[in-house]
Scaffold this motif. Structure first.
Motif, PDB file in Angstrom:
ATOM      1  N   GLU A  69       0.821  -1.210   0.000  1.00  0.00           N
ATOM      2  CA  GLU A  69       0.000   0.000   0.000  1.00  0.00           C
ATOM      3  C   GLU A  69       0.858   1.265   0.000  1.00  0.00           C
ATOM      4  O   GLU A  69       0.525   2.265  -0.652  1.00  0.00           O
ATOM      5  N   GLU A  70       1.975   1.193   0.697  1.00  0.00           N
ATOM      6  CA  GLU A  70       2.888   2.337   0.796  1.00  0.00           C
ATOM      7  C   GLU A  70       3.921   2.348  -0.323  1.00  0.00           C
ATOM      8  O   GLU A  70       4.848   3.160  -0.311  1.00  0.00           O
ATOM      9  N   LYS A  71       3.752   1.414  -1.289  1.00  0.00           N
ATOM     10  CA  LYS A  71       4.637   1.312  -2.459  1.00  0.00           C
ATOM     11  C   LYS A  71       6.095   1.035  -2.072  1.00  0.00           C
ATOM     12  O   LYS A  71       7.022   1.432  -2.768  1.00  0.00           O
ATOM     13  N   LYS A  72       6.264   0.323  -0.984  1.00  0.00           N
ATOM     14  CA  LYS A  72       7.601  -0.090  -0.550  1.00  0.00           C
ATOM     15  C   LYS A  72       7.900  -1.537  -0.937  1.00  0.00           C
ATOM     16  O   LYS A  72       9.059  -1.960  -0.906  1.00  0.00           O
ATOM     17  N   LEU A  73       6.860  -2.271  -1.288  1.00  0.00           N
ATOM     18  CA  LEU A  73       6.998  -3.678  -1.662  1.00  0.00           C
ATOM     19  C   LEU A  73       6.257  -3.918  -2.965  1.00  0.00           C
ATOM     20  O   LEU A  73       5.070  -3.580  -3.091  1.00  0.00           O
ATOM     21  N   ASN A  74       6.959  -4.491  -3.936  1.00  0.00           N
ATOM     22  CA  ASN A  74       6.370  -4.868  -5.223  1.00  0.00           C
ATOM     23  C   ASN A  74       6.189  -6.385  -5.214  1.00  0.00           C
ATOM     24  O   ASN A  74       7.169  -7.135  -5.105  1.00  0.00           O
ATOM     25  N   LEU A  75       4.961  -6.843  -5.317  1.00  0.00           N
ATOM     26  CA  LEU A  75       4.672  -8.275  -5.230  1.00  0.00           C
ATOM     27  C   LEU A  75       5.358  -9.095  -6.319  1.00  0.00           C
ATOM     28  O   LEU A  75       5.568 -10.296  -6.150  1.00  0.00           O
ATOM     29  N   ASP A  76       5.688  -8.465  -7.428  1.00  0.00           N
ATOM     30  CA  ASP A  76       6.256  -9.198  -8.555  1.00  0.00           C
ATOM     31  C   ASP A  76       7.753  -8.963  -8.741  1.00  0.00           C
ATOM     32  O   ASP A  76       8.336  -9.373  -9.743  1.00  0.00           O
ATOM     33  N   GLN A  77       8.362  -8.340  -7.737  1.00  0.00           N
ATOM     34  CA  GLN A  77       9.808  -8.127  -7.742  1.00  0.00           C
ATOM     35  C   GLN A  77      10.511  -9.384  -7.220  1.00  0.00           C
ATOM     36  O   GLN A  77       9.979 -10.112  -6.372  1.00  0.00           O
ATOM     37  N   ASP A  78      11.694  -9.642  -7.705  1.00  0.00           N
ATOM     38  CA  ASP A  78      12.553 -10.728  -7.212  1.00  0.00           C
ATOM     39  C   ASP A  78      12.780 -10.534  -5.704  1.00  0.00           C
ATOM     40  O   ASP A  78      13.211  -9.460  -5.273  1.00  0.00           O
ATOM     41  N   ILE A  79      12.484 -11.556  -4.898  1.00  0.00           N
ATOM     42  CA  ILE A  79      12.661 -11.415  -3.446  1.00  0.00           C
ATOM     43  C   ILE A  79      14.132 -11.196  -3.080  1.00  0.00           C
ATOM     44  O   ILE A  79      14.433 -10.703  -1.988  1.00  0.00           O
ATOM     45  N   SER A  80      15.025 -11.536  -3.975  1.00  0.00           N
ATOM     46  CA  SER A  80      16.452 -11.317  -3.727  1.00  0.00           C
ATOM     47  C   SER A  80      16.734  -9.843  -3.435  1.00  0.00           C
ATOM     48  O   SER A  80      17.603  -9.511  -2.624  1.00  0.00           O
ATOM     49  N   LYS A  81      16.018  -8.967  -4.123  1.00  0.00           N
ATOM     50  CA  LYS A  81      16.213  -7.532  -3.948  1.00  0.00           C
ATOM     51  C   LYS A  81      15.982  -7.120  -2.499  1.00  0.00           C
ATOM     52  O   LYS A  81      16.680  -6.258  -1.959  1.00  0.00           O
ATOM     53  N   ILE A  97      12.010 -15.687  -7.983  1.00  0.00           N
ATOM     54  CA  ILE A  97      10.933 -16.034  -7.050  1.00  0.00           C
ATOM     55  C   ILE A  97      10.411 -14.717  -6.493  1.00  0.00           C
ATOM     56  O   ILE A  97      11.187 -13.854  -6.081  1.00  0.00           O
ATOM     57  N   THR A  98       9.098 -14.535  -6.508  1.00  0.00           N
ATOM     58  CA  THR A  98       8.502 -13.263  -6.110  1.00  0.00           C
ATOM     59  C   THR A  98       7.715 -13.380  -4.806  1.00  0.00           C
ATOM     60  O   THR A  98       7.368 -14.483  -4.366  1.00  0.00           O
ATOM     61  N   THR A  99       7.407 -12.237  -4.229  1.00  0.00           N
ATOM     62  CA  THR A  99       6.578 -12.206  -3.013  1.00  0.00           C
ATOM     63  C   THR A  99       5.184 -12.743  -3.315  1.00  0.00           C
ATOM     64  O   THR A  99       4.582 -13.426  -2.481  1.00  0.00           O
ATOM     65  N   CYS A 172       6.028 -18.454   4.235  1.00  0.00           N
ATOM     66  CA  CYS A 172       5.439 -17.404   5.072  1.00  0.00           C
ATOM     67  C   CYS A 172       6.497 -16.799   5.989  1.00  0.00           C
ATOM     68  O   CYS A 172       6.504 -15.589   6.235  1.00  0.00           O
ATOM     69  N   GLY A 173       7.407 -17.629   6.482  1.00  0.00           N
ATOM     70  CA  GLY A 173       8.507 -17.117   7.302  1.00  0.00           C
ATOM     71  C   GLY A 173       9.408 -16.184   6.521  1.00  0.00           C
ATOM     72  O   GLY A 173       9.869 -15.156   7.034  1.00  0.00           O
ATOM     73  N   ILE A 174       9.666 -16.530   5.257  1.00  0.00           N
ATOM     74  CA  ILE A 174      10.477 -15.675   4.392  1.00  0.00           C
ATOM     75  C   ILE A 174       9.765 -14.340   4.170  1.00  0.00           C
ATOM     76  O   ILE A 174      10.394 -13.275   4.161  1.00  0.00           O
ATOM     77  N   LEU A 175       8.441 -14.392   4.017  1.00  0.00           N
ATOM     78  CA  LEU A 175       7.660 -13.160   3.859  1.00  0.00           C
ATOM     79  C   LEU A 175       7.840 -12.240   5.062  1.00  0.00           C
ATOM     80  O   LEU A 175       8.021 -11.024   4.913  1.00  0.00           O
ATOM     81  N   ALA A 176       7.828 -12.806   6.257  1.00  0.00           N
ATOM     82  CA  ALA A 176       8.050 -12.003   7.466  1.00  0.00           C
ATOM     83  C   ALA A 176       9.438 -11.371   7.459  1.00  0.00           C
ATOM     84  O   ALA A 176       9.619 -10.226   7.896  1.00  0.00           O
ATOM     85  N   CYS A 177      10.422 -12.105   6.954  1.00  0.00           N
ATOM     86  CA  CYS A 177      11.791 -11.572   6.861  1.00  0.00           C
ATOM     87  C   CYS A 177      11.866 -10.415   5.864  1.00  0.00           C
ATOM     88  O   CYS A 177      12.590  -9.430   6.099  1.00  0.00           O
ATOM     89  N   ILE A 178      11.132 -10.530   4.779  1.00  0.00           N
ATOM     90  CA  ILE A 178      11.078  -9.440   3.803  1.00  0.00           C
ATOM     91  C   ILE A 178      10.474  -8.191   4.452  1.00  0.00           C
ATOM     92  O   ILE A 178      10.960  -7.071   4.252  1.00  0.00           O
ATOM     93  N   ILE A 179       9.433  -8.386   5.239  1.00  0.00           N
ATOM     94  CA  ILE A 179       8.815  -7.267   5.961  1.00  0.00           C
ATOM     95  C   ILE A 179       9.835  -6.599   6.871  1.00  0.00           C
ATOM     96  O   ILE A 179       9.912  -5.356   6.941  1.00  0.00           O
TER      97      ILE A 179
END
Length: 377
Positions: A69-81, A97-99, A172-179
């Motif tokens: 929502e705050e445009k800080k995370l792009n769902l289709d960006q490489d999670i490596s970034k 691999i994307t979010t 899901c754990g990786i998602l939390a790490c991205i956050i």
């Protein structure tokens, strides 16, 4: 909702439920019903707090969607970034691999070996080998091929990222790490700031931080034909993970939220009302609508389609239902709702004796949901 309390009691008795809470949202009204015991010395009540298992994944997704929502995370960006190192499925080194893939269980990142097989109990490789321990193991140890005892090729499915559904707690754990990497805050602090506090909810992925820890329910499982105490609040307290460096706290988010059923019902209402709760816009309408969009469709035991970290069950009692189920340590739970009809139900039981099911869904779940959708209810 006449006689529903009596009917719920009958359902709980029929399926050998130890203790349970039911939260119903219908006709812009809520109803809370309780049954049985929360622990050996306490009855279930509106104050009872449960470890809700995999419904937690919806809450992790909501935290991530605030960053979208705050445009800080792009769902289709490489999670490596976001993670700061290159993540690739060893079988598909050229595919990102994307979010979005993490949130639809199509990332090709798995939990590793079968943790239901007791012969694997002493293994320490992959997510399942490390989860539940306080070992100092980083994401890179698990995701980048190396010679340590923690890495395994089993972490990667042999299907191309984005093509195959495979349920993954690790994702899901990786998602939390991205956050954590984006917000520069611990995931547990961030989700409290953007979701729990604005909604006036007492909940945490770290039970020692709850305002009323003494209300945490015990859990029970069936052993040798009878229900046996499995985990107490003291056990959950002892199991709280230490805080690892930011971006390394992948253990816990997939199923570790502690919350009362009434407070979970508030989150459900907010989703049904597209981000609004009691006159306050917690999320933009467009953000919540993104979560409802069909991102995956195929064959899976419990459901046939998926939004962003939410299941979609079409024609479920003649409704299009969203939400999630939970199953861990004896807890059996669900949060299911029809956003168009504006009805929903949260059910949490701390132990169910009869585990019989229909198409992969416990019959006690089906009977409970019937209380919501039947016309006289």
């Amino acid at each position: 909702m006449p006689n529903i309390k009596k009917q719920f009691k009958e359902i709980c008795e029929e399926y050998g439920v130890v203790g349970a809470s039911l939260e119903i949202y219908k006709n812009n009204k809520t109803k809370s019903i309780f049954y049985g015991k929360a622990s050996e010395d306490a009855k279930t009540s509106k104050k009872t707090i449960y470890r809700i298992a995999s419904i937690s994944k919806v809450i992790v997704a909501l935290a991530a969607m605030k960053l979208v929502e705050e445009k800080k995370l792009n769902l289709d960006q490489d999670i490596s970034k976001y993670l700061g190192f290159k993540v690739r499925n060893i079988h598909f080194p050229d595919d990102i691999i994307t979010t979005r893939m993490l949130m639809t269980q199509t990332s090709s990142i798995t939990d590793g070996f079968d943790d239901e097989d007791l012969t694997n109990e002493t293994r320490r490789d992959g997510y399942n080998g490390v989860n539940g321990t306080s070992l100092d193991v980083t994401l890179e140890d698990l995701l980048i091929p190396n010679d340590s005892i923690y890495y395994t090729d089993l972490t990667f499915d042999k299907n191309k990222p984005g093509t195959n559904f495979i349920y993954s707690n690790f994702g899901c754990g990786i998602l939390a790490c991205i956050i954590e990497k984006i917000s520069k805050e611990y995931f547990t602090d961030y989700v409290k700031k953007v979701l729990f506090t604005p909604m006036g909810i007492n909940a945490s992925f770290r039970c020692n931080e709850l305002a009323n820890f003494d209300k945490v329910a015990s859990t029970y499982i069936s052993r040798n034909g009878e229900m046996t105490l499995n985990r107490t609040k003291e056990d959950f307290f002892k199991g709280v993970y230490p805080r690892f460096p930011l971006g390394e706290n992948y253990r816990g988010p997939a199923g570790g939220l502690f919350i009362s059923n009434q407070d979970l019902g508030k989150i459900m209402q907010m989703l049904i009302n597209k981000g609004e709760y009691k006159g306050k816009q917690i999320y933009k309408t467009s953000t919540i609508e993104m979560m409802f969009e069909k991102n995956w469709e195929g064959e899976c035991e419990e459901y046939r389609a998926k939004g962003l970290q939410m299941i979609m069950m079409e024609d479920f009692y003649n409704h299009l239902v969203y939400g999630h189920f939970g199953n861990a340590y004896g807890v059996r739970s669900f949060m299911l709702f029809d956003k168009d009809e504006k009805i929903g139900m949260c059910f949490i039981a701390n132990g169910v004796y009869d585990q019989s099911d229909t198409n992969g869904i416990l019959n006690v779940h089906l009977k409970a949901f019937e209380l919501l959708v039947k016309k006289e209810g």
